[in-house]
Write a protein that holds these residues in place. Structure first.
Motif, PDB file in Angstrom:
ATOM      1  N   LYS A   3     -44.792 -29.682   1.414  1.00 32.08           N
ATOM      2  CA  LYS A   3     -44.331 -30.300   2.564  1.00 32.08           C
ATOM      3  C   LYS A   3     -43.811 -31.544   2.343  1.00 32.08           C
ATOM      4  O   LYS A   3     -45.340 -32.879   2.015  1.00 32.08           O
ATOM      5  CB  LYS A   3     -45.670 -29.945   3.716  1.00 32.08           C
ATOM      6  N   LYS A   5     -42.446 -35.504   3.944  1.00 26.46           N
ATOM      7  CA  LYS A   5     -42.772 -36.267   5.336  1.00 26.46           C
ATOM      8  C   LYS A   5     -41.817 -37.654   4.736  1.00 26.46           C
ATOM      9  O   LYS A   5     -42.128 -37.509   3.828  1.00 26.46           O
ATOM     10  CB  LYS A   5     -44.166 -37.036   5.501  1.00 26.46           C
ATOM     11  N   ARG A   7     -41.403 -41.046   6.877  1.00 26.59           N
ATOM     12  CA  ARG A   7     -41.666 -42.360   7.777  1.00 26.59           C
ATOM     13  C   ARG A   7     -40.949 -42.926   7.451  1.00 26.59           C
ATOM     14  O   ARG A   7     -39.466 -43.843   7.692  1.00 26.59           O
ATOM     15  CB  ARG A   7     -42.858 -43.057   6.617  1.00 26.59           C
ATOM     16  N   THR A  12     -45.250 -40.505  11.120  1.00 28.07           N
ATOM     17  CA  THR A  12     -44.631 -39.402  10.261  1.00 28.07           C
ATOM     18  C   THR A  12     -44.193 -38.612  10.616  1.00 28.07           C
ATOM     19  O   THR A  12     -44.635 -37.680  11.449  1.00 28.07           O
ATOM     20  CB  THR A  12     -45.816 -39.616   9.866  1.00 28.07           C
ATOM     21  N   TYR A  13     -43.024 -38.013   9.691  1.00 31.11           N
ATOM     22  CA  TYR A  13     -41.912 -36.255  10.357  1.00 31.11           C
ATOM     23  C   TYR A  13     -42.129 -35.883   9.503  1.00 31.11           C
ATOM     24  O   TYR A  13     -41.739 -35.697   8.464  1.00 31.11           O
ATOM     25  CB  TYR A  13     -40.565 -36.891  11.581  1.00 31.11           C
ATOM     26  N   PRO A  14     -42.193 -34.112   9.758  1.00 28.68           N
ATOM     27  CA  PRO A  14     -41.254 -33.128   8.278  1.00 28.68           C
ATOM     28  C   PRO A  14     -40.145 -33.870   8.193  1.00 28.68           C
ATOM     29  O   PRO A  14     -39.360 -33.510   8.874  1.00 28.68           O
ATOM     30  CB  PRO A  14     -42.496 -32.699   9.270  1.00 28.68           C
ATOM     31  N   LEU A  52     -44.013 -37.871   0.317  1.00 28.59           N
ATOM     32  CA  LEU A  52     -44.270 -39.308   1.386  1.00 28.59           C
ATOM     33  C   LEU A  52     -42.159 -39.921   1.473  1.00 28.59           C
ATOM     34  O   LEU A  52     -42.371 -41.070  -0.110  1.00 28.59           O
ATOM     35  CB  LEU A  52     -45.017 -39.895   1.906  1.00 28.59           C
TER      36      LEU A  52
END
Length: 146
Positions: A3, A5, A7, A12-14, A52
């Protein structure tokens, strides 16, 4: 697939292949090439064990890939538009709310536009706003676009 992410500011969004594909299409890439780039990038981040990424890094990396795959003008067009994962804000007086295809589609249906046409039109409007670099739009200007 891990997963990943994205920023943007304090949010924060997938990572979403679909959001990246739409953004690439907005810059003029074909659907097939956009899907390939978005999936390859996701695989690359997973392989590098990156979980991230800052939006600015994502945009720059995509712009570099676009320039290699197409040309510098297309890469610049991508960089000039509203990036993926950035919600467009609709401003009414002192209130802000995220642009919603669903809400716009519902409003268009109230004007007797059939569901499929209303939803397609709301998607086209969102894509046009993103292509023109809008991160914020007044409700009055949105009505003009509609």
């Amino acid at each position: 697939m891990a997963k990943i992410k994205v920023r943007y500011g304090k949010h924060t969004y997938p990572y979403s292949v679909g959001a990246v594909v739409e953004s690439l299409q907005g810059a003029g890439l074909s659907t097939d090439l956009a899907i390939q780039i978005a999936r390859d990038l996701e695989k690359s981040y997973s392989k590098e064990n990156i979980k991230l990424i800052r939006l600015e890094q994502l945009v720059n990396r995509l712009a570099n890939v676009i320039e290699k795959e197409t040309d510098q003008r297309t890469a610049q067009r991508f960089k000039d538009q509203t990036p993926p994962f950035v919600p467009i804000q609709v401003v009414l007086k002192d209130r802000r709310s995220p642009f919603s295809r669903d809400i716009l589609s519902e409003q268009l249906q109230k004007l007797d536009l059939p569901f499929k046409e209303a939803y397609a039109l709301s998607g086209q409007i969102e894509q046009s706003l993103r292509s023109h670099g809008y991160e914020e739009i007044s409700s009055r200007e949105l009505i003009h676009w509609v």
